[in-house]
Design an enzyme around this catalytic site. Structure first.
Site, PDB file in Angstrom:
ATOM      1  N   CYS A 120       0.877  -1.178   0.000  1.00 16.79           N
ATOM      2  CA  CYS A 120       0.000   0.000   0.000  1.00 16.79           C
ATOM      3  C   CYS A 120       0.914   1.228   0.000  1.00 16.79           C
ATOM      4  O   CYS A 120       1.711   1.402   0.939  1.00 16.79           O
ATOM      5  CB  CYS A 120      -0.884  -0.024   1.248  1.00 16.79           C
ATOM      6  SG  CYS A 120      -1.787   1.528   1.476  1.00 16.79           S
ATOM      7  N   CYS A 179      -5.138   6.717  -3.473  1.00 19.91           N
ATOM      8  CA  CYS A 179      -4.482   5.404  -3.491  1.00 19.91           C
ATOM      9  C   CYS A 179      -3.080   5.626  -4.063  1.00 19.91           C
ATOM     10  O   CYS A 179      -2.944   6.042  -5.225  1.00 19.91           O
ATOM     11  CB  CYS A 179      -5.278   4.421  -4.338  1.00 19.91           C
ATOM     12  SG  CYS A 179      -4.474   2.809  -4.447  1.00 19.91           S
TER      13      CYS A 179
HETATM   14  N1  LIG Z   1      -6.604  -1.995  -1.516  1.00 20.70           N
HETATM   15  C1  LIG Z   1      -5.327  -2.342  -2.031  1.00 20.70           C
HETATM   16  C2  LIG Z   1      -4.207  -2.137  -1.047  1.00 20.70           C
HETATM   17  C3  LIG Z   1      -4.080  -0.709  -0.575  1.00 20.70           C
HETATM   18  C4  LIG Z   1      -3.577   0.283  -1.632  1.00 20.70           C
HETATM   19  C5  LIG Z   1      -3.374   1.659  -1.023  1.00 20.70           C
HETATM   20  N2  LIG Z   1      -4.531   2.388  -0.721  1.00 20.70           N
HETATM   21  C6  LIG Z   1      -2.295   2.498  -1.646  1.00 20.70           C
HETATM   22  O1  LIG Z   1      -2.167   3.668  -1.240  1.00 20.70           O
HETATM   23  O2  LIG Z   1      -1.501   2.013  -2.444  1.00 20.70           O
HETATM   24  C7  LIG Z   1      -5.323  -3.797  -2.512  1.00 20.70           C
HETATM   25  O3  LIG Z   1      -5.888  -4.688  -1.851  1.00 20.70           O
HETATM   26  O4  LIG Z   1      -4.750  -4.053  -3.569  1.00 20.70           O
END
Ligand SMILES: N[C@@H](CCC[C@H](N)C(=O)O)C(=O)O
EC number: 5.1.1.7
Length: 285
Positions: A87, A223
């Site tokens: 993440c 994200c």
């Molecule tokens: N939800 C994603 C993991 C988290 C990604 C995150 N929010 C970021 O900032 O990169 C997954 O399960 O792939």
């Protein structure tokens, strides 16, 4: 439970709440290994719930690493309890936290399921090098029961699909997001889904982004790995130059550096230390 008892209660799990561009996380120091991965998954499901609990997009356990290059390791859980390999925004948050706590001095590497992450902390601004981008696929045609979509894919630590969508305000993030997230083309791991649009402001290109996140099963305000994936794809398509500015749904700008020679993507932005707390029994039931 009386106020006196609450005040004097020594038992309970201590945690920190941090936020990076509107993507928020509960971070627990688990260097003793007291919390098992299964307990971590359950804690994420319980504590990430809005209204009933702390509320967050994910929960992170910081642990010891056996890799001599890494200062520590982490386990990252999405709010639904699923464990993700990486993440980007969470990485920026933990780098800030361990530096502020004086546990490790920046720059350093830490271990994730996706690989080693390099982090540089300058006050609240944190820059991380993600794992090398892999599985790039440009111009995929994805059919759904709603319509077909031209999409692009890359793994920047976790899987990301990118769809260009001009009217970003009205992008069908929660309508089409789940259809692409569970599309057979990305089975069994699934994918995060990013809708992006490139605009020009004061002679500079900016990528506007909205992300449907796997494991949150909804839109998040930012994200990090999704912003990196989108910038990388736009760069590969010859639409932007590095560094790339990405405007998140939360309103903050992230800067993405694409270093072709190293085959690396760097993600930089601000972080917020929000609060420190103790979880009481009630919230664990
Ligand atoms: N939800 C994603 C993991 C988290 C990604 C995150 N929010 C970021 O900032 O990169 C997954 O399960 O792939």
């Amino acid at each position: 439970m009386s106020i006196e008892r609450l005040e004097s209660e020594k038992e309970g799990i201590s945690f920190y709440k941090l936020c990076a561009s509107g993507n928020d996380f509960i971070v627990i120091l688990n260097f003793s290994g007291e919390i098992s991965p299964e307990e971590g998954r359950e804690l994420a499901k319980k504590l990430c719930r809005p209204k009933f609990s702390v509320s967050a997009d994910g929960l992170i356990l910081l642990e010891k690493s056996s890799n001599p290059q890494a200062k520590f390791a982490w386990r990252f859980f999405n709010s639904d309890g699923s464990e993700a390999e990486m993440c980007g925004n969470g990485a920026r948050c933990v780098a800030r936290l361990v530096t502020e706590l004086g546990l490790f001095e920046s720059p350093f590497y830490f271990e994730t399921k996706a690989g080693l992450i390099y982090a540089e902390v300058k006050g609240k601004r944190v820059k991380v090098a993600l794992t090398s981008p892999k599985d790039l696929k440009l111009n995929l045609v994805l059919r759904t029961d709603y319509d077909w979509f031209l999409a692009h894919f890359v793994n920047t630590g976790v899987p990301h699909t990118v769809i260009f969508w001009e009217d970003i305000e009205n992008a069908p993030v929660t309508k089409i997001g789940p259809k692409i997230r569970y599309h057979e083309a990305f089975s069994p791991a699934g994918t995060n889904v990013n809708f992006i649009n490139i605009v020009e402001k004061d002679g500079q290109k900016i990528i506007q982004i909205r992300t449907y996140e796997r494991g949150v099963e909804g839109e998040t305000l930012a994200c990090g790995t999704g912003s990196a994936a989108s910038a990388y794809i736009a760069y590969k398509l010859g639409l932007v130059n590095s560094p790339v500015n990405v405007l998140t749904r939360g309103g903050e700008l992230l800067t993405i550096y694409i270093e072709e020679n190293e085959n690396k993507i760097y993600l930089e932005g601000d972080t917020l230390l929000v609060f420190k707390g103790t979880i009481f029994e009630d919230a664990l039931k």
